[in-house]
Motif scaffolding. Sequence first.
Motif, PDB file in Angstrom:
ATOM      1  N   GLU A  95      -0.775  30.368  -4.136  1.00 58.57           N
ATOM      2  CA  GLU A  95      -1.141  29.054  -4.671  1.00 58.57           C
ATOM      3  C   GLU A  95      -0.683  27.919  -3.769  1.00 58.57           C
ATOM      4  OE1 GLU A  95      -3.165  28.816  -7.189  1.00 58.57           O
ATOM      5  OE2 GLU A  95      -3.140  31.009  -7.250  1.00 58.57           O
ATOM      6  N   CYS A  96      -0.226  28.267  -2.588  1.00 61.81           N
ATOM      7  CA  CYS A  96       0.318  27.246  -1.691  1.00 61.81           C
ATOM      8  C   CYS A  96      -0.698  26.928  -0.592  1.00 61.81           C
ATOM      9  CB  CYS A  96       1.615  27.753  -1.071  1.00 61.81           C
ATOM     10  SG  CYS A  96       2.228  26.702   0.252  1.00 61.81           S
ATOM     11  N   PRO A  97      -1.207  25.685  -0.555  1.00 60.38           N
ATOM     12  CA  PRO A  97      -2.215  25.349   0.455  1.00 60.38           C
ATOM     13  C   PRO A  97      -1.682  25.487   1.879  1.00 60.38           C
ATOM     14  CG  PRO A  97      -1.560  23.400  -0.798  1.00 60.38           C
ATOM     15  CD  PRO A  97      -0.926  24.571  -1.470  1.00 60.38           C
ATOM     16  N   VAL A  98      -0.397  25.225   2.078  1.00 62.46           N
ATOM     17  CA  VAL A  98       0.162  25.318   3.428  1.00 62.46           C
ATOM     18  C   VAL A  98       0.122  26.770   3.905  1.00 62.46           C
ATOM     19  CG1 VAL A  98       2.215  24.981   4.848  1.00 62.46           C
ATOM     20  CG2 VAL A  98       1.615  23.272   3.124  1.00 62.46           C
ATOM     21  N   CYS A  99       0.658  27.678   3.099  1.00 62.95           N
ATOM     22  CA  CYS A  99       0.725  29.088   3.509  1.00 62.95           C
ATOM     23  C   CYS A  99      -0.648  29.750   3.502  1.00 62.95           C
ATOM     24  CB  CYS A  99       1.673  29.857   2.598  1.00 62.95           C
ATOM     25  SG  CYS A  99       3.393  29.356   2.828  1.00 62.95           S
ATOM     26  N   ARG A 100      -1.421  29.447   2.474  1.00 69.12           N
ATOM     27  CA  ARG A 100      -2.710  30.119   2.348  1.00 69.12           C
ATOM     28  C   ARG A 100      -3.700  29.652   3.404  1.00 69.12           C
ATOM     29  NH1 ARG A 100      -5.372  32.241  -3.100  1.00 69.12           N
ATOM     30  NH2 ARG A 100      -7.513  32.464  -2.432  1.00 69.12           N
ATOM     31  N   GLY A 109       4.794  18.126  -0.594  1.00 74.82           N
ATOM     32  CA  GLY A 109       6.199  18.227  -0.974  1.00 74.82           C
ATOM     33  C   GLY A 109       6.830  19.565  -0.649  1.00 74.82           C
ATOM     34  N   ARG A 110       6.455  20.130   0.488  1.00 79.87           N
ATOM     35  CA  ARG A 110       6.974  21.455   0.843  1.00 79.87           C
ATOM     36  C   ARG A 110       7.789  21.448   2.134  1.00 79.87           C
ATOM     37  NH1 ARG A 110       2.275  22.667  -2.045  1.00 79.87           N
ATOM     38  NH2 ARG A 110       2.474  24.521  -3.342  1.00 79.87           N
ATOM     39  N   VAL A 111       8.328  20.294   2.471  1.00 83.52           N
ATOM     40  CA  VAL A 111       9.100  20.231   3.718  1.00 83.52           C
ATOM     41  C   VAL A 111      10.427  20.951   3.539  1.00 83.52           C
ATOM     42  CG1 VAL A 111      10.240  18.679   5.345  1.00 83.52           C
ATOM     43  CG2 VAL A 111       8.008  18.104   4.431  1.00 83.52           C
ATOM     44  N   PRO A 146       9.666  25.346   9.857  1.00 79.60           N
ATOM     45  CA  PRO A 146       8.438  25.207   9.080  1.00 79.60           C
ATOM     46  C   PRO A 146       8.569  25.868   7.705  1.00 79.60           C
ATOM     47  CG  PRO A 146       7.936  25.943  11.296  1.00 79.60           C
ATOM     48  CD  PRO A 146       9.428  25.988  11.155  1.00 79.60           C
ATOM     49  N   HIS A 147       7.868  25.286   6.736  1.00 83.35           N
ATOM     50  CA  HIS A 147       7.875  25.828   5.380  1.00 83.35           C
ATOM     51  C   HIS A 147       7.252  27.230   5.339  1.00 83.35           C
ATOM     52  CE1 HIS A 147       6.460  26.344   1.244  1.00 83.35           C
ATOM     53  NE2 HIS A 147       5.293  26.635   1.792  1.00 83.35           N
ATOM     54  N   ASN A 148       7.819  28.098   4.550  1.00 80.77           N
ATOM     55  CA  ASN A 148       7.210  29.386   4.233  1.00 80.77           C
ATOM     56  C   ASN A 148       7.537  29.725   2.787  1.00 80.77           C
ATOM     57  OD1 ASN A 148       5.722  30.764   6.330  1.00 80.77           O
ATOM     58  ND2 ASN A 148       7.603  30.769   7.514  1.00 80.77           N
ATOM     59  N   CYS A 149       6.539  30.082   2.015  1.00 75.97           N
ATOM     60  CA  CYS A 149       6.820  30.494   0.644  1.00 75.97           C
ATOM     61  C   CYS A 149       7.560  31.830   0.677  1.00 75.97           C
ATOM     62  CB  CYS A 149       5.533  30.644  -0.147  1.00 75.97           C
ATOM     63  SG  CYS A 149       4.876  29.075  -0.714  1.00 75.97           S
ATOM     64  N   SER A 150       8.404  32.042  -0.315  1.00 74.10           N
ATOM     65  CA  SER A 150       9.215  33.260  -0.277  1.00 74.10           C
ATOM     66  C   SER A 150       8.649  34.368  -1.161  1.00 74.10           C
ATOM     67  CB  SER A 150      10.647  32.938  -0.688  1.00 74.10           C
ATOM     68  OG  SER A 150      10.635  32.225  -1.895  1.00 74.10           O
TER      69      SER A 150
HETATM   70 ZN   LIG Z   1       3.949  27.999   1.053  1.00 77.04          ZN
END
Ligand SMILES: [Zn+2]
Length: 259
Positions: A86-91, A66-68, A75-79
């Motif tokens: 805690e974000c599997p996509v970024c980490r 759910g990070r689209v 592309p998603h990037n945590c801010s």
């Molecule tokens: Zn992220």
Amino acid sequence: MEFRGNVIVKGVIECETGLHIGGNKDIFEIGGIDAPVIRDPITKLPYIPGSSLKGRMRFLLEWETGRVNHENGKPHNCSSEEEAKECPVCRVFGISAAENLKVGPTRLIVRDAHPTEGTKKEWEALDTGLLYTEWKKENYIDRITSKADPRDMERVPKGSEFEFEMVYSIYDMGDGGARDVEFFRYLRTAMKLLEDSYLGGSGSRGYGKVKFKDIKVVFRSRDDYMEGRDGEKLGEDMTLDGMGEVVNRLRELVERSGR
Ligand SMILES: [Zn+2]
């Protein structure tokens, strides 16, 4: 932050349908094909770039978790750093350098996947007028003019196999590496999502259905690197289902590596 070791995941990607990963038409123009596949510039053999594999898995994991980024399609990037940790996509898959968050190095490296020896032999025996590939005429419709736009799509034939390798690094961020061990499962999730989606172009036409098989997982600890050892085999000849079972053993080995 302290390096604990690498999990090396190797195996075979089997193409269950034809695969089209686009190459550069200017460089690889063979037989005047409209949409050529990407090839190794030296051997001219088609391959799967690690960046294509990784990018596609990252994208599918964005949806799954759910990070689209619906606002601008980027592309998603945590801010924030807290979020990214805690974000599997970024980490696992990495964060754009501009964000400059201290979540440590990108955990996952995906190498280019080159054809197996068996596949090379099969490609050499192909009689399609193209080098190691086949082609199919696909009818595209120009969205603006509504005119038919037939294109010759070059593709790697169904049944072709590529050897893949991914390296997943484990860092102790004050937790003994526990979080990275736990997040290893997202690699499998992304691989599974890819199997049920597609790789490369023309997925909606059935191209790019792939399967991971003969999966082998090895954990190479920091000490193994120091001593020049190969590390510990966590499993081999596995499917993705089997890959989930290596996590408990991995956790033990990572805990031991910290002592
Ligand atoms: Zn992220």
